[in-house]
Design a protein around this motif. Structure first.
Motif, PDB file in Angstrom:
ATOM      1  N   GLY A 186     -11.367   0.325  -4.978  1.00  0.00           N
ATOM      2  CA  GLY A 186     -10.428  -0.667  -4.307  1.00  0.00           C
ATOM      3  C   GLY A 186      -8.991  -0.006  -4.325  1.00  0.00           C
ATOM      4  N   ARG A 187      -8.341  -1.118  -4.940  1.00  0.00           N
ATOM      5  CA  ARG A 187      -6.674  -0.914  -4.998  1.00  0.00           C
ATOM      6  C   ARG A 187      -6.306  -0.675  -6.261  1.00  0.00           C
ATOM      7  N   ALA A 188      -5.515   0.079  -6.705  1.00  0.00           N
ATOM      8  CA  ALA A 188      -4.640  -0.195  -7.898  1.00  0.00           C
ATOM      9  C   ALA A 188      -3.357  -0.757  -7.496  1.00  0.00           C
TER      10      ALA A 188
ATOM     11  N   GLY B  65       6.230   2.464  -3.059  1.00  0.00           N
ATOM     12  CA  GLY B  65       5.311   1.264  -3.249  1.00  0.00           C
ATOM     13  C   GLY B  65       6.028   0.403  -1.923  1.00  0.00           C
ATOM     14  N   HIS B  66       4.840   0.245  -0.885  1.00  0.00           N
ATOM     15  CA  HIS B  66       5.009  -0.264   0.243  1.00  0.00           C
ATOM     16  C   HIS B  66       4.298  -1.813   0.310  1.00  0.00           C
ATOM     17  N   GLU B  67       3.594  -2.031  -0.816  1.00  0.00           N
ATOM     18  CA  GLU B  67       2.764  -3.458  -0.823  1.00  0.00           C
ATOM     19  C   GLU B  67       3.583  -3.990  -1.871  1.00  0.00           C
TER      20      GLU B  67
ATOM     21  N   VAL C  76      -0.723   0.399  -4.595  1.00  0.00           N
ATOM     22  CA  VAL C  76      -0.686   1.769  -4.524  1.00  0.00           C
ATOM     23  C   VAL C  76      -1.494   2.304  -3.245  1.00  0.00           C
ATOM     24  N   CYS C  77      -0.895   3.146  -2.282  1.00  0.00           N
ATOM     25  CA  CYS C  77      -1.388   3.293  -1.037  1.00  0.00           C
ATOM     26  C   CYS C  77      -1.672   4.599  -0.930  1.00  0.00           C
ATOM     27  N   HIS C  78      -2.711   5.163  -0.213  1.00  0.00           N
ATOM     28  CA  HIS C  78      -2.950   6.599  -0.322  1.00  0.00           C
ATOM     29  C   HIS C  78      -1.796   7.439   0.451  1.00  0.00           C
ATOM     30  N   SER C  79      -0.865   6.460   1.431  1.00  0.00           N
ATOM     31  CA  SER C  79       0.038   7.292   2.239  1.00  0.00           C
ATOM     32  C   SER C  79       1.263   7.605   1.176  1.00  0.00           C
ATOM     33  N   ASP C  80       1.397   7.153  -0.009  1.00  0.00           N
ATOM     34  CA  ASP C  80       2.291   7.670  -1.084  1.00  0.00           C
ATOM     35  C   ASP C  80       1.842   9.391  -1.289  1.00  0.00           C
TER      36      ASP C  80
ATOM     37  N   THR D 261      -1.299  -7.027   2.120  1.00  0.00           N
ATOM     38  CA  THR D 261      -0.088  -6.563   2.950  1.00  0.00           C
ATOM     39  C   THR D 261      -0.082  -5.351   3.480  1.00  0.00           C
ATOM     40  N   ASP D 262      -1.012  -4.450   2.872  1.00  0.00           N
ATOM     41  CA  ASP D 262      -1.185  -3.194   3.677  1.00  0.00           C
ATOM     42  C   ASP D 262      -2.856  -2.928   3.690  1.00  0.00           C
ATOM     43  N   ALA D 263      -3.369  -2.726   2.538  1.00  0.00           N
ATOM     44  CA  ALA D 263      -4.976  -2.407   2.714  1.00  0.00           C
ATOM     45  C   ALA D 263      -5.726  -3.515   3.458  1.00  0.00           C
TER      46      ALA D 263
HETATM   47 ZN    ZN Z   1       0.119   2.075   2.929  1.00  0.00          ZN
END
Ligand code: ZN
Ligand code: NAD
Ligand code: ZN
Length: 346
Positions: free
Chosen positions: A338-340, A61-63, A37-41, A152-154
């Motif tokens: 961190g990352r969800a 979702g892009h990861e 889950v990226c902040h860009s969403d 893959t992104d973070a």
């Molecule tokens: Zn992203």
């Protein structure tokens, strides 16, 4: 299959049922074990309808990481059952830039209408992901998909940003990380793994500063109007050779401009929409500013290798696909450590 979709501008995304994807020639279907889950969403979902570059609904979702489930005609580079991470920055695959693996900078994507998964093409927060070409798949080679998926992104985005400025990060230099979220907590670790620079991390939340220290930051500072002075004090008045801004609103870019050293570099990674004045008197002389985007395919292989070496402690919170709305609520509230990571198969 279940998919987590953004339907209507201004309305929260939700879990829906959509047809399973079928692979066409050259395409691969991946069973998604984990999606980040990226902040860009958040940034995308904050845009008015007329600024979206793709039709809705969009599966977010892009990861993505998972196993190869089905192959389209002509695919030979992977087999069903292979464990893979997806390189999400899709380009045309045919131009000079793409031939170098630098699909994140393919100059033809807009003209050809090529979109990354979750950023225009159907995304990864679903039971299956349609991947346009086997060349977007990188072997996981023993990495746990759930812990590896943020790489893959973070992981890849700060890795790419750090590699671009690595020549500046000689022993005795200082690198500043602004924003210790998904990208920033890995950015700190990548700086420590790749350079001898002193790492100073900034965030607005005490618990994020604690995370930065756990990730290897030498010093941490609250991100406020005094932060730039704090960085100058830590660097004998000289400033930081590199500032990586993973927030990039007006306030953090002001800090970056005041904290960077002469001939230093500011990497504007965050999509915070702030402005950086690049002119004499606004930044020290000799300063370079850059706006890096995501990372290259070879760099994804490198950052996964760094993970395999045990150099990256990826902090994650996991959610089933039905809990995806909660993950996004927590992201919105700045509560994620961190990352969800969403587990669509769980
Ligand atoms: Zn992203
Ligand atoms: P995140 O929500 O996980 O982390 C953001 C962090 O910034 C949080 O720890 C938050 O407390 C902190 N923060 C908020 N305001 C701050 C301030 N004023 N000063 C210091 N810290 C502050 O976000 P993320 O997923 O890591 O993404 C970070 C940014 O990078 C987002 O803007 C995202 O859209 C962008 N991004 C850019 C690229 C690219 O290729 N350029 C790729 C991925 C993400
Ligand atoms: Zn291209």
């Amino acid at each position: 299959m279940k998919a987590f979709q953004y339907h209507t501008p201004g309305q929260p995304p939700s879990v829906t049922t959509v047809p399973d994807p079928e692979p066409g020639p050259g395409q691969v279907v991946v069973k998604v074990e984990a999606a980040g889950v990226c902040h860009s969403d958040e940034v995308i979902m904050g845009l008015p309808a007329d600024r979206l570059w793709f039709p809705l609904p969009l599966t977010l979702g892009h990861e993505a990481a998972g196993t190869v489930a089905a192959l389209g005609p002509g695919v030979e580079a992977v087999r069903t059952g292979d464990a893979v991470a997806v390189h999400g920055a899709w380009g045309c695959g045919a131009c000079r830039t793409c031939a170098l693996g630098r699909e994140n900078y393919c100059p033809h994507t807009e003209r050809l209408g090529i979109h990354s998964p979750g950023l225009g093409a159907p995304g990864a927060i679903a039971e299956y992901l349609l991947v346009d070409s086997a060349r977007h798949l990188v072997p996981l080679d023993g990495l746990d998909p759930v812990r590896a998926v943020p790489l893959t992104d973070a992981g890849l985005t700060p890795y790419h940003a750090v590699k671009r400025v690595l020549h500046r990060l000689v022993p005795g230099s200082t690198a500043v990380v602004i924003g210790v979220g998904g990208l920033g907590h890995l950015g700190v670790q990548i700086l420590r793994a790749l350079s001898a620079a002193t790492v100073v991390a900034l965030d607005v939340a005490e618990e994020k500063l604690a995370l930065a220290r756990a990730c290897g930051a030498h010093r941490t500072l609250l991100s406020d109007e005094r932060a730039a002075d704090g960085i100058r004090e830590l660097t004998d008045g000289l400033g930081a050779e590199v500032v990586l801004d993973f927030v990039a609103n007006d306030a953090t870019l002001r800090t970056a401009a005041k904290a960077v050293a002469k001939e230093g570099e500011i990497a504007v990674v965050g999509l915070g929409g702030g402005r950086l004045g690049l002119a004499a008197g606004r930044v020290p002389y000799g300063v370079t500013a850059s706006v890096p985007y995501w990372g290259t395919r070879p760099e994804l292989a490198e950052v996964l290798a760094l993970g395999r070496l045990g150099e990256l402690d990826v902090h994650i919170e996991t959610y089933g696909i039905d809990e995806a709305p909660l993950a996004y609520e927590r992201l919105h509230a700045g509560k994620i450590t961190g990352r969800a990571v969403i587990l669509p198969g769980a």
